[in-house]
Design a protein around this motif. Structure first.
Motif, PDB file in Angstrom:
ATOM      1  N   LEU A   1      -4.729  -9.932  -4.731  1.00 50.61           N
ATOM      2  CA  LEU A   1      -5.082  -8.515  -4.544  1.00 50.61           C
ATOM      3  C   LEU A   1      -3.969  -7.611  -5.044  1.00 50.61           C
ATOM      4  CD1 LEU A   1      -6.840  -6.253  -3.362  1.00 50.61           C
ATOM      5  CD2 LEU A   1      -5.756  -6.701  -1.145  1.00 50.61           C
TER       6      LEU A   1
ATOM      7  N   TYR B   1       1.974   1.653  -3.497  1.00 53.46           N
ATOM      8  CA  TYR B   1       0.866   1.945  -4.415  1.00 53.46           C
ATOM      9  C   TYR B   1       0.348   3.361  -4.231  1.00 53.46           C
ATOM     10  CZ  TYR B   1      -3.586   1.407  -6.878  1.00 53.46           C
ATOM     11  OH  TYR B   1      -4.644   1.558  -7.745  1.00 53.46           O
TER      12      TYR B   1
ATOM     13  N   ALA C   1     -11.483  -6.597  -6.321  1.00 54.81           N
ATOM     14  CA  ALA C   1     -10.572  -6.144  -7.383  1.00 54.81           C
ATOM     15  C   ALA C   1     -10.791  -6.948  -8.659  1.00 54.81           C
ATOM     16  CB  ALA C   1      -9.119  -6.280  -6.915  1.00 54.81           C
TER      17      ALA C   1
ATOM     18  N   THR D   1      -4.379  -5.194  -8.338  1.00 48.78           N
ATOM     19  CA  THR D   1      -4.235  -3.754  -8.097  1.00 48.78           C
ATOM     20  C   THR D   1      -3.065  -3.186  -8.896  1.00 48.78           C
ATOM     21  OG1 THR D   1      -5.114  -4.054  -5.850  1.00 48.78           O
ATOM     22  CG2 THR D   1      -3.962  -1.996  -6.319  1.00 48.78           C
ATOM     23  N   HIS D   2      -1.946  -3.898  -8.888  1.00 47.84           N
ATOM     24  CA  HIS D   2      -0.751  -3.424  -9.590  1.00 47.84           C
ATOM     25  C   HIS D   2      -0.939  -3.443 -11.105  1.00 47.84           C
ATOM     26  CE1 HIS D   2       3.340  -2.101  -9.436  1.00 47.84           C
ATOM     27  NE2 HIS D   2       3.783  -3.077 -10.189  1.00 47.84           N
TER      28      HIS D   2
ATOM     29  N   ASN E   1       0.823  -1.213   0.000  1.00 44.60           N
ATOM     30  CA  ASN E   1       0.000   0.000   0.000  1.00 44.60           C
ATOM     31  C   ASN E   1       0.853   1.256   0.000  1.00 44.60           C
ATOM     32  OD1 ASN E   1      -2.525  -1.037  -0.207  1.00 44.60           O
ATOM     33  ND2 ASN E   1      -3.005  -0.960   1.967  1.00 44.60           N
TER      34      ASN E   1
ATOM     35  N   GLN F   1     -11.163  -8.790  -0.566  1.00 45.49           N
ATOM     36  CA  GLN F   1     -10.682  -7.601  -1.278  1.00 45.49           C
ATOM     37  C   GLN F   1     -10.194  -7.975  -2.679  1.00 45.49           C
ATOM     38  OE1 GLN F   1      -8.287  -4.631   1.157  1.00 45.49           O
ATOM     39  NE2 GLN F   1      -8.410  -6.314   2.629  1.00 45.49           N
TER      40      GLN F   1
ATOM     41  N   ARG G   1      -3.053  -2.053 -12.712  1.00 43.65           N
ATOM     42  CA  ARG G   1      -3.539  -0.733 -13.132  1.00 43.65           C
ATOM     43  C   ARG G   1      -2.489   0.355 -12.961  1.00 43.65           C
ATOM     44  NH1 ARG G   1      -8.018  -2.450  -9.660  1.00 43.65           N
ATOM     45  NH2 ARG G   1      -7.497  -0.823  -8.154  1.00 43.65           N
ATOM     46  N   HIS G   2      -1.300  -0.031 -12.531  1.00 45.07           N
ATOM     47  CA  HIS G   2      -0.287   0.960 -12.163  1.00 45.07           C
ATOM     48  C   HIS G   2       0.005   1.962 -13.279  1.00 45.07           C
ATOM     49  CE1 HIS G   2       3.372   2.787 -10.694  1.00 45.07           C
ATOM     50  NE2 HIS G   2       4.009   2.390 -11.772  1.00 45.07           N
TER      51      HIS G   2
ATOM     52  N   ARG H   1      -2.678   4.838 -13.705  1.00 45.41           N
ATOM     53  CA  ARG H   1      -3.145   5.598 -12.541  1.00 45.41           C
ATOM     54  C   ARG H   1      -2.796   7.072 -12.613  1.00 45.41           C
ATOM     55  NH1 ARG H   1      -1.102   4.597  -7.558  1.00 45.41           N
ATOM     56  NH2 ARG H   1      -2.948   5.575  -6.656  1.00 45.41           N
TER      57      ARG H   1
END
Length: 397
Positions: free
Chosen positions: A217, A182, A277, A221-222, A179, A273, A224-225, A228
């Motif tokens: 997770l 991120y 995602a 999430t990563h 986190n 979570q 989309r890095h 962003r």
């Protein structure tokens, strides 16, 4: 092999070698010094002499010899019996990985969460003290003291694994590291390191639903890095990101992990979570997002792991299902929660829902307050831009 490839190889094997030595000898600080000397020797020798057939075994042998020499020379503090027990250099066992062992020690119960994170990045992640200090925006001297204190606490606690930290503590620290990388936007290396370490844990605990959920997770999430932020560094909200530029290989791996873990008998916070995602990743466009499923998953998450941030995120999903006023009503229940009452996320979500409800003046004020409450420059710029968009002739400047 190129120098860059050698550096990657050393980064991979360093925590494994350190874990092997610490498991055998317990003296964390001395083991770390010996491993660093072995890594330095490898960095000097391997580019010219070539990488040995068993690089981890080479590092283990060299580090073990350095450690034994160091401990044998310290006659004032070591007994003869201890010195005799050091006659054998630890041998590398093919197919074993002591990374998890090392992570358990770095997350020793005697340490604060901040010290656990710092020590994990230093010992298991291989980051320098200066790199860790930059990541957490503190002076290098401050971080050096924090890491030294953590090592001393482990030493005073015996530095052994008879009472290791529970795996949940390790996963929590890895989650916090991810986190940090991120949310910091420009510290993707921290997020990448958290993924690497979580992969190492998953390799040893492949059937653990929460380990699998956390890895999924992170991957989802990563993925989309790259979308962003704009080239200028401005934040791009999820519903405005170019989904065709999302990393499809990370998404595919994450979805596979989620589906496998959901087939198991337990649902934990990380897995839930990850499922949320995955639902976002499944939608080809923002308009196709299955908000009903996301809201249902947040309801379950809220029951098994109550947290004001979970409720805040559920309010966003609820607003998508039943309108902004429904979301605002749920947000009002968080106003008395000291953990979130003045948090910029609560202010920014409320601003977003006020904007959707057709109240630009209130949204403008809330966006400005949220911008002042966050320490992230990227978030400040984004929130100020949203405030400008909501400005009306009656809004304050």
């Amino acid at each position: 092999m190129t120098r860059s490839a050698i550096e990657d190889l050393l980064r991979e094997h360093t925590p494994q070698v350190l874990g092997t030595l610490v498991r055998r000898y317990s003296c964390f600080e001395d083991c770390e010094d010996a491993v660093q000397e072995a890594v330095l020797a490898a960095a000097v020798q391997w580019p010219s002499s070539g990488v040995p057939a068993n690089p981890r075994g080479w590092l283990t042998t060299v580090a073990g010899r350095r450690l034994i020499d160091q401990m044998r020379s310290d006659h004032a503090r070591r007994s003869r019996e201890t010195a005799d027990s050091l006659a054998t250099v630890p041998t590398d066992v093919p197919g074993t990985d002591d990374t998890l062992t090392l992570l358990l020690l770095c997350c020793h119960p005697a340490l604060t969460p901040g010290s656990q994170i710092a020590l994990t990045l230093r010992a298991a992640g291989g980051l320098t003290t200066a790199e860790i200090a930059r990541a957490f925006l503190v002076p290098e001297s401050t971080m050096a003291v924090r890491i030294s204190r953590a090592k001393r606490l482990i030493r005073d606690a015996g530095g052994r694994f008879s009472e290791p930290a529970p795996l949940t503590a390790v996963l929590h620290v890895l989650y916090l590291i991810f986190n940090e990388g991120y949310t910091a936007v420009h510290r993707a290396d921290l997020a990448t390191e958290a993924i690497r370490l979580t992969r190492a844990v998953h390799t040893q605990r492949p059937t653990g639903s929460e380990v699998t959920g956390l890895l999924a997770l992170m991957l989802l999430t990563h993925s989309r890095h790259a979308t962003r932020t704009t080239p200028a560094g401005d934040l791009v909200p999820l519903d405005e990101q170019d989904r065709t530029a999302w990393n499809r290989s990370l998404i595919a791996e994450g979805l596979t992990l989620v589906r496998a873990a959901l087939a198991g008998p337990t649902l934990g916070p990380y897995l839930l979570q990850a499922a949320i995602a995955a639902t976002h990743a499944d939608a080809a466009t923002a308009e196709e997002t299955d908000w009903r499923q996301i809201h249902a998953l947040y309801l379950i998450l809220e029951r098994i792991a109550p947290n004001p941030m979970v409720t805040l995120n559920r309010a966003i999903a609820l607003a998508e299902l039943k309108g902004p006023q429904a979301g605002l009503t749920l947000l009002a229940t968080l106003d008395t929660d000291d953990r979130l009452a003045r948090h910029h996320r609560l202010l920014s979500v409320r601003a977003h829902l006020r904007e959707k409800a057709g109240d630009p003046a209130a949204a403008h004020d809330l966006y400005r307050r949220a911008a002042r409450a966050t320490t992230s420059l990227a978030e400040q710029r984004y929130l100020e831009s949203r405030a400008v968009r909501c400005r009306t002739p009656l809004s304050p400047n």
